[in-house]
Motif scaffolding. Structure first.
Motif, short mmCIF file in Angstrom:
data_model
loop_
_atom_site.label_atom_id
_atom_site.label_comp_id
_atom_site.label_asym_id
_atom_site.label_seq_id
_atom_site.Cartn_x
_atom_site.Cartn_y
_atom_site.Cartn_z
N THR A 50 0.81 -1.21 0.00
CA THR A 50 0.00 0.00 0.00
C THR A 50 0.85 1.26 0.00
OG1 THR A 50 -1.74 -1.18 1.20
CG2 THR A 50 -1.85 1.23 1.18
N THR A 51 1.90 1.27 0.80
CA THR A 51 2.77 2.46 0.88
C THR A 51 3.43 2.73 -0.46
OG1 THR A 51 3.19 2.03 3.22
CG2 THR A 51 4.72 3.49 2.08
N MET A 52 3.96 1.69 -1.08
CA MET A 52 4.62 1.84 -2.38
C MET A 52 3.63 2.26 -3.45
SD MET A 52 6.64 -1.05 -4.66
CE MET A 52 8.02 -1.23 -3.52
N PHE A 53 2.45 1.67 -3.42
CA PHE A 53 1.44 1.97 -4.44
C PHE A 53 0.98 3.42 -4.35
CE2 PHE A 53 -3.15 1.46 -5.87
CZ PHE A 53 -2.84 1.44 -7.21
N ASP A 54 0.70 3.89 -3.14
CA ASP A 54 0.26 5.28 -2.96
C ASP A 54 1.35 6.26 -3.37
OD1 ASP A 54 -2.18 4.43 -2.05
OD2 ASP A 54 -1.69 4.64 0.08
N LEU A 55 2.59 5.94 -3.03
CA LEU A 55 3.71 6.81 -3.41
C LEU A 55 3.85 6.87 -4.92
CD1 LEU A 55 6.22 8.48 -2.71
CD2 LEU A 55 7.51 6.34 -2.55
N ALA A 56 3.74 5.71 -5.59
CA ALA A 56 3.87 5.66 -7.05
C ALA A 56 2.77 6.48 -7.72
CB ALA A 56 3.82 4.21 -7.53
N LEU A 57 1.55 6.39 -7.20
CA LEU A 57 0.46 7.18 -7.77
C LEU A 57 0.70 8.66 -7.60
CD1 LEU A 57 -2.68 5.11 -6.67
CD2 LEU A 57 -1.76 5.33 -8.99
N GLY A 58 1.23 9.06 -6.43
CA GLY A 58 1.52 10.47 -6.20
C GLY A 58 2.59 10.99 -7.16
N LEU A 59 3.64 10.20 -7.37
CA LEU A 59 4.70 10.60 -8.29
C LEU A 59 4.18 10.68 -9.72
CD1 LEU A 59 7.71 8.51 -6.92
CD2 LEU A 59 7.17 10.91 -6.49
N MET A 60 3.30 9.72 -10.08
CA MET A 60 2.72 9.73 -11.42
C MET A 60 1.89 10.99 -11.66
SD MET A 60 -0.50 9.35 -12.91
CE MET A 60 -1.37 8.54 -11.59
N LEU A 61 1.04 11.35 -10.69
CA LEU A 61 0.19 12.51 -10.85
C LEU A 61 1.02 13.80 -10.94
CD1 LEU A 61 -2.75 13.35 -11.07
CD2 LEU A 61 -2.82 13.60 -8.58
N ALA A 62 2.11 13.86 -10.19
CA ALA A 62 3.01 15.01 -10.28
C ALA A 62 3.64 15.10 -11.67
CB ALA A 62 4.10 14.92 -9.21
N GLN A 63 3.95 13.95 -12.26
CA GLN A 63 4.50 13.93 -13.61
C GLN A 63 3.51 14.47 -14.63
OE1 GLN A 63 7.70 12.63 -15.20
NE2 GLN A 63 8.05 13.64 -13.24
N VAL A 64 2.25 14.09 -14.46
CA VAL A 64 1.21 14.56 -15.38
C VAL A 64 1.06 16.07 -15.27
CG1 VAL A 64 -1.25 14.45 -15.95
CG2 VAL A 64 -0.02 12.36 -15.35
N GLN A 65 1.08 16.58 -14.06
CA GLN A 65 0.95 18.02 -13.86
C GLN A 65 2.14 18.77 -14.44
OE1 GLN A 65 0.47 18.03 -9.62
NE2 GLN A 65 -1.72 17.57 -9.69
N LYS A 66 3.33 18.21 -14.28
CA LYS A 66 4.52 18.86 -14.83
C LYS A 66 4.52 18.79 -16.35
CE LYS A 66 7.72 18.13 -10.94
NZ LYS A 66 6.77 17.62 -9.93
N GLY A 67 3.89 17.76 -16.90
CA GLY A 67 3.86 17.58 -18.35
C GLY A 67 2.62 18.16 -19.00
N TYR A 68 1.84 18.96 -18.24
CA TYR A 68 0.63 19.61 -18.78
C TYR A 68 -0.34 18.59 -19.39
CZ TYR A 68 3.51 23.76 -18.19
OH TYR A 68 4.31 24.74 -17.66
N GLY A 69 -0.61 17.53 -18.65
CA GLY A 69 -1.61 16.56 -19.08
C GLY A 69 -1.08 15.20 -19.44
#
Length: 396
Positions: free
Chosen positions: A325-344
């Protein structure tokens, strides 16, 4: 040359068709929402039916591991982290070129955040020209162009693991959250059609690379944009089935025909989830049950849908990521930050693609270098076919 005048005459019919399809899609969505709400109340019963009749159900359907109406806010990632991605491209072999060969180019990206470290943005090209590379797959009835794509998939996984493990070794005992990303699904559907011997040359290197990531505790994630998947909608077909038991093999053996439970087709998972999720939320976690995953050993694929702000993205991870669970939640957070940095769209994956893509100028320079080497080696009459030469220029 495209005749736009003639094309414009066909646009009216196309627009009318799209209008009718939009109305039909709204009706399917309303029907799917009703079944979804009913399924929420009897989810455990549906899962039991799914497990009991698994061998008799002929369509791909996933198993929900959380309540169907789950909506969880994705946590904010730490400022200090690293994201790694790879993507591939190629120059396909052509008998009309100066030499029959092909090239694979794997784009590599490592982005460090909050660490005052330079990023890595480059590519690894590899040329294949030996007969065993060009014609090896013919004995299985696989065209060279297809085989080249399969090998590229394995190379992307291998290079990704090498990058991730090298980053971890460089840090030593320092713990920095890291995410390894690939563009597209982790479920390689093409493996189903391959002969056993051919499959054994593609899948084992991929699973070995994933196992190394598992040992290094670096989460792996596949990001699927504009997903057309219907595994979640197919779970609702268990509720729509008019028969007492979902025995497709007996009642509906031909799934290509119109069957009673296909009341939502061709509605996608993302369409239904777009009415449930808010930006920054993920939906229910699912376990994929497609048959090809039987070959994945203990690395089955789990997935969820995430509202990344611009779309509903399908996120796929191996079982060892989803179960932590800890790894999964962290991975999702990093992914969402990547999307925001990449404008979608995840910036690391986009940059890996940009590093890998072989543009027209790159292709021209590649064959120019090859031509010089062939002439230097004493090969005469080096040049493209007359067909290729005429296609590159016009006398009109």
């Amino acid at each position: 040359m495209l005749d736009l005048t003639k094309l414009a005459r066909q646009m009216q019919g196309l627009s009318q068709h799209l209008t009718q399809e939009a109305a039909a899609s709204r009706q399917r969505l309303e029907l799917a929402q009703k079944h979804f709400q009913n399924a929420v109340g009897c989810q455990d019963e549906l899962v039991q039916r799914q497990e009991k009749w698994r061998d008799r159900i002929l369509f791909a359907n996933a198993t929900p591991l959380e309540p169907l109406n789950t909506c969880i806010d994705i946590p904010v990632p730490p400022k200090i982290h690293t994201v790694i991605a790879t993507d591939g491209s190629q120059i396909s072999p052509s008998h009309h070129e100066i030499a029959y060969c092909y090239l694979l180019n794997i784009g590599r990206v490592i982005l460090h955040y909050g660490q005052n470290r330079y990023p890595l943005l480059d590519s690894l090209p590899e040329i294949f020209y030996r007969p065993e590379d060009l014609y090896f797959s013919r004995k299985w009835g696989i065209r060279t162009e297809e085989w080249m794509g399969f090998c590229r998939t394995a190379s992307e996984a291998t290079v990704l693991t090498e990058l991730a493990c090298s980053v971890k070794e460089d840090r030593g005992t320092e713990e920095v959250p890291t995410l390894a990303m690939v563009d597209g699904s982790l479920i390689y559907w093409f493996l189903e059609q391959l002969p056993l011997e051919a499959r054994d040359r593609i899948l084992p290197p991929i699973l070995e690379a994933w196992q190394k990531l598992r040992d290094a505790q670096i989460p792996l994630m596949g990001y699927v944009s504009a997903s057309r998947n219907v595994e979640g909608m197919n779970f609702l077909r268990l509720l729509a089935c008019p028969h007492t038991v979902p025995d497709c093999a007996s009642f509906c053996p031909n799934q290509l025909e119109k069957v009673p439970c296909k009341v939502f087709e061709p509605l996608r998972d993302t369409t239904l989830l777009s009415t449930l999720l808010k930006p920054g939320q993920r939906g229910c976690l699912w376990r994929s049950n497609v048959r090809i995953l039987d070959l994945y050993q203990d690395q089955a694929i789990y997935f969820c849908y995430v509202h990344v702000g611009t779309e509903i993205a399908r996120i796929e991870v191996p079982s060892w990521v989803a179960q932590n669970t800890t790894m999964f939640d962290l991975a999702l957070g990093l992914m969402l930050a990547q999307v925001q940095k990449g404008y979608g769209y995840p910036v690391a994956i986009a940059e890996a693609h940009n590093q890998a893509v072989v543009r027209g100028g790159d292709r021209t320079r590649f064959f120019a270098i090859l031509e010089r080497q062939m002439i230097k080696a004493g090969i005469k009459n080096v040049g493209t076919s007359y067909k290729e030469a005429r296609k590159r220029g016009s006398i009109a």
